[in-house]
Motif scaffolding. Structure first.
Motif, PDB file in Angstrom:
ATOM      1  N   SER A   1      48.329  58.517  42.222  1.00 36.99           N
ATOM      2  CA  SER A   1      47.843  59.456  43.238  1.00 36.99           C
ATOM      3  C   SER A   1      46.717  58.867  44.085  1.00 36.99           C
ATOM      4  O   SER A   1      45.867  59.595  44.577  1.00 36.99           O
TER       5      SER A   1
ATOM      6  N   ILE B   1      34.471  59.739  47.061  1.00 34.09           N
ATOM      7  CA  ILE B   1      34.829  58.339  46.759  1.00 34.09           C
ATOM      8  C   ILE B   1      35.962  58.300  45.745  1.00 34.09           C
ATOM      9  O   ILE B   1      35.882  58.906  44.677  1.00 34.09           O
ATOM     10  N   LEU B   2      37.014  57.609  46.117  1.00 34.42           N
ATOM     11  CA  LEU B   2      38.162  57.469  45.220  1.00 34.42           C
ATOM     12  C   LEU B   2      38.422  55.980  45.014  1.00 34.42           C
ATOM     13  O   LEU B   2      38.412  55.210  45.974  1.00 34.42           O
ATOM     14  N   ALA B   3      38.644  55.604  43.772  1.00 38.60           N
ATOM     15  CA  ALA B   3      38.801  54.170  43.508  1.00 38.60           C
ATOM     16  C   ALA B   3      40.072  53.863  42.729  1.00 38.60           C
ATOM     17  O   ALA B   3      40.525  54.662  41.907  1.00 38.60           O
TER      18      ALA B   3
ATOM     19  N   ASP C   1      42.742  67.145  37.687  1.00 38.23           N
ATOM     20  CA  ASP C   1      43.112  65.839  38.228  1.00 38.23           C
ATOM     21  C   ASP C   1      42.137  65.358  39.312  1.00 38.23           C
ATOM     22  O   ASP C   1      41.648  64.223  39.258  1.00 38.23           O
TER      23      ASP C   1
ATOM     24  N   LYS D   1      39.648  62.125  38.875  1.00 38.71           N
ATOM     25  CA  LYS D   1      39.793  60.929  39.713  1.00 38.71           C
ATOM     26  C   LYS D   1      38.439  60.422  40.201  1.00 38.71           C
ATOM     27  O   LYS D   1      38.221  59.234  40.339  1.00 38.71           O
ATOM     28  N   ASN D   2      37.530  61.368  40.502  1.00 35.51           N
ATOM     29  CA  ASN D   2      36.196  60.967  40.966  1.00 35.51           C
ATOM     30  C   ASN D   2      35.331  60.418  39.841  1.00 35.51           C
ATOM     31  O   ASN D   2      34.437  59.613  40.066  1.00 35.51           O
ATOM     32  N   LEU D   3      35.590  60.886  38.626  1.00 33.86           N
ATOM     33  CA  LEU D   3      34.800  60.431  37.479  1.00 33.86           C
ATOM     34  C   LEU D   3      35.380  59.173  36.854  1.00 33.86           C
ATOM     35  O   LEU D   3      34.651  58.308  36.380  1.00 33.86           O
TER      36      LEU D   3
ATOM     37  N   PRO E   1      38.403  56.334  37.523  1.00 39.83           N
ATOM     38  CA  PRO E   1      39.472  55.798  38.371  1.00 39.83           C
ATOM     39  C   PRO E   1      40.845  55.706  37.687  1.00 39.83           C
ATOM     40  O   PRO E   1      41.879  55.740  38.353  1.00 39.83           O
ATOM     41  N   VAL E   2      40.868  55.617  36.366  1.00 35.20           N
ATOM     42  CA  VAL E   2      42.156  55.495  35.659  1.00 35.20           C
ATOM     43  C   VAL E   2      43.073  56.680  35.955  1.00 35.20           C
ATOM     44  O   VAL E   2      44.298  56.571  35.872  1.00 35.20           O
ATOM     45  N   GLU E   3      42.480  57.815  36.325  1.00 33.67           N
ATOM     46  CA  GLU E   3      43.270  59.026  36.566  1.00 33.67           C
ATOM     47  C   GLU E   3      44.323  58.824  37.660  1.00 33.67           C
ATOM     48  O   GLU E   3      45.383  59.439  37.614  1.00 33.67           O
ATOM     49  N   VAL E   4      44.026  57.953  38.640  1.00 34.16           N
ATOM     50  CA  VAL E   4      45.005  57.778  39.719  1.00 34.16           C
ATOM     51  C   VAL E   4      46.275  57.100  39.200  1.00 34.16           C
ATOM     52  O   VAL E   4      47.349  57.262  39.765  1.00 34.16           O
ATOM     53  N   ALA E   5      46.139  56.341  38.134  1.00 30.94           N
ATOM     54  CA  ALA E   5      47.321  55.663  37.576  1.00 30.94           C
ATOM     55  C   ALA E   5      47.901  56.419  36.382  1.00 30.94           C
ATOM     56  O   ALA E   5      49.123  56.540  36.247  1.00 30.94           O
ATOM     57  N   TYR E   6      47.033  56.902  35.492  1.00 32.67           N
ATOM     58  CA  TYR E   6      47.489  57.601  34.287  1.00 32.67           C
ATOM     59  C   TYR E   6      46.804  58.964  34.192  1.00 32.67           C
ATOM     60  O   TYR E   6      45.758  59.099  33.554  1.00 32.67           O
TER      61      TYR E   6
END
Lengths: 217, 344
Positions: A94, A211-213, B219, B223-225, B227-232
């Motif tokens: 995402s 901020i999104l990383a 979610d 994601k802000n806390l 970064p792994v959330e964007v993938a898993y």
């Protein structure tokens, strides 16, 4: 064993810069620009995640990677010829951008998800800052310049060039007097760069929620 | 550290058997070496007195021992100790020993630095330096002052264990095997942020407990806390866990650091109850002690207590973890980062 993997054939494998490759394979599933796929060479080894680096309209999926000499996957992946088999997953993730005003900040091959976004037409209100060590590492630079014009900022830490900011991405951001605080900031690259840039943005007043990383691991 | 020489400490029995075969020794020699390495106290290969003189000589000429002392220790007023071990390139890893009643829990690191970049984590600010070997992981148990009294081990120190899965699994094999440390897997917990392929491989290949860093059920917030959330995404992580048969012995828990105004509201209680519904697990609430440069602050005591009570009422077994060793930077990454900066 990862049950979500399936076998596919590589349709091309091009070294676009020393030690940096783009491999392509057939697109079996649609994707949203910024998404990732898992890649493995066998079911016995854990897959690794890579960002897709081409537009959603293409019939193929492109993956950008650099060879990590000590790694298991990339030295082998770089030597697979056209027609060679690899295991891949459906696209997921995402790390996707919308219509908001966004600064995209990448180092090295972290450009991949951003190029996918730009190549898919996600261009309006976007600024891209790409940091590299050497001038030949501005992957897809010509295409990006055409799409973004002055909103494409190139930072090079070890070589100098015309129109290129000489220094690291962090130095460029430090030099920005007024960062737009309501913009989104998307970061992609190695962990240390992401953490340093995020801390810098926060210290300049950008809310962490903006901020999104995406981090390589 | 013994330069680039291959070291014995951290080798599994199978690997020691391969060494024995390579040198033409009897198979039982491998077991004898394993017993010296993992069950007895030794300072050098010379101490392996039930091996022949010739075998010891070959071992000394070919291998390093790989048991390394800590370089610094600090003790808290509450008895918690923080050990620093030097690794390659002027880097340090941290190991915490936490005494509590009749237990002594050791918190080990699995990597030097970390790649995961969580907003609230000090280790992440070092970036990633390297993976630890199985030997370097278990050396954190073998080389502390309380080595004989350790009752529990948690992989909650520096690094993400499932980003170094092969070495972590090897270390678990050594800790839980009869030829190794002979520890019960029920005394060991591995904590992860939820890298799904690594987690599934771990569940299949080990029978130690699993803890997942959750920190918010939403979610967008996660994601802000993390970064792994964007993938898993955490929802996928929990889905996989729900599909796994943990049996009666194996435990799953979730870690939840409380951030004021971020993840401590009634809507979080509701969503957590929904997310964990049907799962036999424990949720550990953890007080946040701010680190330099973070925009986050810890939730107050009253809210933490209310949060816990609300979750328990909703059927989620929730506890509050005691804060330990605050006066010695026991929070992971603080001490080693301080040392790293000093040395650089």
């Amino acid at each position: 064993m990862d049950k979500g993997l399936y076998e596919t054939s590589i349709t091309s494998n091009i070294e676009i810069s020393p030690g940096v490759h783009v491999i392509s394979f057939e697109k079996r599933h649609g994707f949203i620009s910024g998404q990732v796929i898992k890649i493995a060479l066998s079911y016995e080894h854990l897959p690794r995640i890579y960002s897709i680096c081409n537009g959603t309209q293409d019939n193929e999926v492109n993956i950008l990677f650099n060879i990590k000499e000590e790694g298991y996957l990339t030295p082998k992946l770089s030597s697979i010829p056209e027609g060679g088999k690899i295991l891949v997953s459906k696209p997921s993730g995402s790390f996707v951008a919308g219509n908001e005003s966004t600064w995209m900040i990448a180092t090295g091959t972290g450009i991949a998800p951003f190029f996918s976004m730009l190549d898919s037409g996600v261009i309006a209100c976007k600024k891209l800052i790409h940091g590299v060590s050497y001038l030949n590492q501005f992957y897809f630079g010509t295409e990006i310049r055409k799409k973004l014009g002055e909103n494409y900022i190139c930072c090079c830490s070890r070589e100098q060039g015309e129109g290129i900011f000489h220094g690291r991405v962090t130095s460029y951001i430090k030099g920005q007097a007024n960062l737009p605080k309501h913009f989104k900031y998307y970061l992609c690259g190695k962990a240390l760069m992401v953490v340093e840039v995020r801390d810098l943005l926060i210290s300049k007043g950008v809310p962490y929620e903006n901020i999104l990383a995406e981090i390589y691991f | 550290m013994e330069g680039k020489r291959e070291v014995l400490f951290g080798k599994t029995l199978t690997e020691l058997q391969q060494i024995a075969a390579k040198h033409g020794w009897q198979k039982f020699v491998a077991k004898q070496i394993a017993e010296w390495l993992y069950k007895k106290k030794l300072i050098s290969i010379n101490d392996m007195t039930n091996l022949s003189k010739n075998t010891r000589q070959v071992l000394k000429e070919t291998y390093g021992l790989g048991i390394n002392p800590f370089s610094k220790v600090q003790e808290s007023v509450d008895g918690t100790k923080k050990y620093l071990f030097a690794t390659h390139g002027n880097n340090f890893i941290e190991t915490a020993m936490i005494p509590e009643n009749d237990r002594k829990t050791v918190c080990v690191s699995s990597q030097v630095g970390c790649k995961m970049g969580c907003l609230f984590c000090m280790t992440g600010k070092q970036g990633f330096q390297s993976n630890l070997t199985a030997g370097e992981i278990i050396n954190q148990i073998k080389s502390i002052e309380e080595r004989e009294e350790v009752t529990n081990i948690v992989y909650m120190g520096m690094g993400e264990p499932f980003d170094n899965l092969e070495e972590v699994l090897k270390s678990l094999e050594i800790l839980t095997s009869g030829w190794g440390f002979s520890m019960s897997p029920k005394r060991i917990t591995v904590s992860s942020i939820g890298i799904i392929p690594g987690m599934l491989a771990f569940l299949e290949k080990s029978n130690t407990h699993l803890a997942i860093s959750l920190h918010t059920p939403f979610d967008e917030e996660r994601k802000n806390l993390m970064p792994v959330e964007v993938a898993y995404p955490i929802k996928e992580v929990v889905k996989e866990i729900k599909a796994w048969d943990f049996g009666r012995q194996r435990r799953i828990s979730f870690e939840y650091i409380m951030f004021k105004g971020v993840n401590d509201s009634p809507k979080h209680v509701k969503e957590l109850a929904r997310l964990l519904n049907g799962l036999r697990c424990r949720l550990n609430l953890i007080r946040f002690h701010p680190i330099p440069g973070t925009p986050l602050i810890g939730t107050d005591e009253e809210t933490i207590q209310e949060f816990k009570d609300s979750l328990n009422k909703k059927g989620v077994f929730t506890t509050i973890r005691a804060s330990r060793g605050q006066d010695i930077y026991a929070a992971c990454g603080l001490l080693s980062t301080k040392e790293l900066v000093k040395n650089r």
